[in-house]
Design a protein around this motif. Structure first.
Motif, mmCIF file in Angstrom:
data_model
loop_
_atom_site.group_PDB
_atom_site.id
_atom_site.type_symbol
_atom_site.label_atom_id
_atom_site.label_comp_id
_atom_site.label_asym_id
_atom_site.label_seq_id
_atom_site.Cartn_x
_atom_site.Cartn_y
_atom_site.Cartn_z
ATOM 1 N N SER A 71 20.559 46.455 15.673
ATOM 2 C CA SER A 71 20.602 45.275 16.540
ATOM 3 C C SER A 71 21.058 45.628 17.954
ATOM 4 O O SER A 71 22.113 46.217 18.147
ATOM 5 C CB SER A 71 21.548 44.225 15.952
ATOM 6 N N GLY A 72 20.241 45.265 18.929
ATOM 7 C CA GLY A 72 20.608 45.459 20.321
ATOM 8 C C GLY A 72 20.389 46.849 20.874
ATOM 9 O O GLY A 72 20.809 47.132 21.981
ATOM 10 N N THR A 73 19.753 47.731 20.121
ATOM 11 C CA THR A 73 19.507 49.080 20.640
ATOM 12 C C THR A 73 18.044 49.242 21.020
ATOM 13 O O THR A 73 17.168 48.595 20.448
ATOM 14 C CB THR A 73 19.893 50.170 19.613
ATOM 15 N N TYR A 95 25.133 44.750 33.160
ATOM 16 C CA TYR A 95 26.368 43.977 33.130
ATOM 17 C C TYR A 95 26.152 42.752 32.247
ATOM 18 O O TYR A 95 25.285 41.925 32.516
ATOM 19 C CB TYR A 95 26.744 43.557 34.556
ATOM 20 N N TYR A 96 26.968 42.632 31.186
ATOM 21 C CA TYR A 96 26.840 41.557 30.204
ATOM 22 C C TYR A 96 27.929 40.505 30.332
ATOM 23 O O TYR A 96 27.931 39.543 29.577
ATOM 24 C CB TYR A 96 26.870 42.144 28.793
ATOM 25 N N MET A 106 22.804 40.632 32.947
ATOM 26 C CA MET A 106 22.223 40.147 31.702
ATOM 27 C C MET A 106 22.883 38.829 31.316
ATOM 28 O O MET A 106 24.080 38.643 31.511
ATOM 29 C CB MET A 106 22.420 41.172 30.589
ATOM 30 N N ASN A 107 22.093 37.943 30.764
ATOM 31 C CA ASN A 107 22.585 36.684 30.223
ATOM 32 C C ASN A 107 22.440 36.713 28.715
ATOM 33 O O ASN A 107 21.682 37.515 28.167
ATOM 34 C CB ASN A 107 21.806 35.496 30.790
ATOM 35 N N ILE A 108 23.140 35.804 28.065
ATOM 36 C CA ILE A 108 23.037 35.688 26.614
ATOM 37 C C ILE A 108 22.610 34.264 26.291
ATOM 38 O O ILE A 108 23.229 33.300 26.754
ATOM 39 C CB ILE A 108 24.372 36.037 25.931
ATOM 40 N N ARG A 142 20.227 38.774 24.235
ATOM 41 C CA ARG A 142 20.428 39.158 25.627
ATOM 42 C C ARG A 142 19.099 39.135 26.359
ATOM 43 O O ARG A 142 18.076 39.534 25.813
ATOM 44 C CB ARG A 142 21.021 40.551 25.698
ATOM 45 N N TYR A 143 19.137 38.685 27.612
ATOM 46 C CA TYR A 143 17.923 38.700 28.420
ATOM 47 C C TYR A 143 18.293 38.956 29.880
ATOM 48 O O TYR A 143 19.386 38.620 30.326
ATOM 49 C CB TYR A 143 17.127 37.397 28.254
#
Length: 179
Positions: free
Chosen positions: A74-76, A130-131, A153-155, A161-162
């Motif tokens: 997940s997320g990679t 940057y998250y 990045m936004n969540i 994440r996008y």
């Protein structure tokens, strides 16, 4: 540099997260050079100015990449994220065509936005993702062609994440001041 405590953490970051028992040492000489540059040009200056980076995701050999993709992917995005540096896959092709090296980290008690501003204003980086101030920061270096790309990045509400705003070079410095 890879014998420095930060270099060791960059290689051994996975030991508290995964039951991966194989070696995670880089094989490619360019990987070793990129990881040494990550320690010398990014992590050590940050440590001197802000505190010790706590690495949450560091160098990822082909064997570790395969393990992570199988067990907790997940997320990679190994083909894009530069965590595998210049390492090759089983077909002999470079895992991430971008090259360079990357790590994700945070500094206890320091807002991630402060770290971003330090990097974009003082250090030679390739990409930053940057998250948010309460999340680890992704930073990469490139040995020959750093992009100096800052990506905010936004969540989403469902946790995905996008990408949001992005900037390069001098504009990255301006964007960093807005976070």
């Amino acid at each position: 540099m890879l014998d420095h405590p930060l270099g060791k953490e960059l290689i051994n970051w996975h030991t508290n997260k995964h039951s991966f028992e194989q070696s995670n040492k880089p094989i490619a000489e360019d990987s070793k050079a990129a990881l040494e540059s990550m320690v010398h040009d990014i992590l050590l200056p940050i440590q001197r100015q802000l505190g010790t980076p706590l690495i949450s995701y560091g160098f990822t050999s082909f064997a570790l990449k395969s393990y992570v993709q199988k067990n907790s992917f997940s997320g990679t995005s190994p083909s894009l994220d530069q965590h595998s540096a210049y390492e090759n896959n089983s077909a002999g092709k470079q895992i991430c065509s971008r090259g360079g090296a990357a790590c994700d980290f945070y500094i206890k008690g320091i807002p991630t936005s402060d770290v971003v501003r330090l990097i974009v204003n003082q250090l030679n980086f390739d990409r930053i993702y940057y998250y948010g101030d309460d999340r680890p920061l992704h930073v990469s270096i490139h040995l020959t062609d750093p992009q100096q790309h800052l990506q905010l990045m936004n969540i989403s509400e469902n946790g995905r994440r996008y990408p949001s705003k992005r900037a390069y070079g001098e504009q990255a410095k301006q964007l960093a001041e807005q976070i």
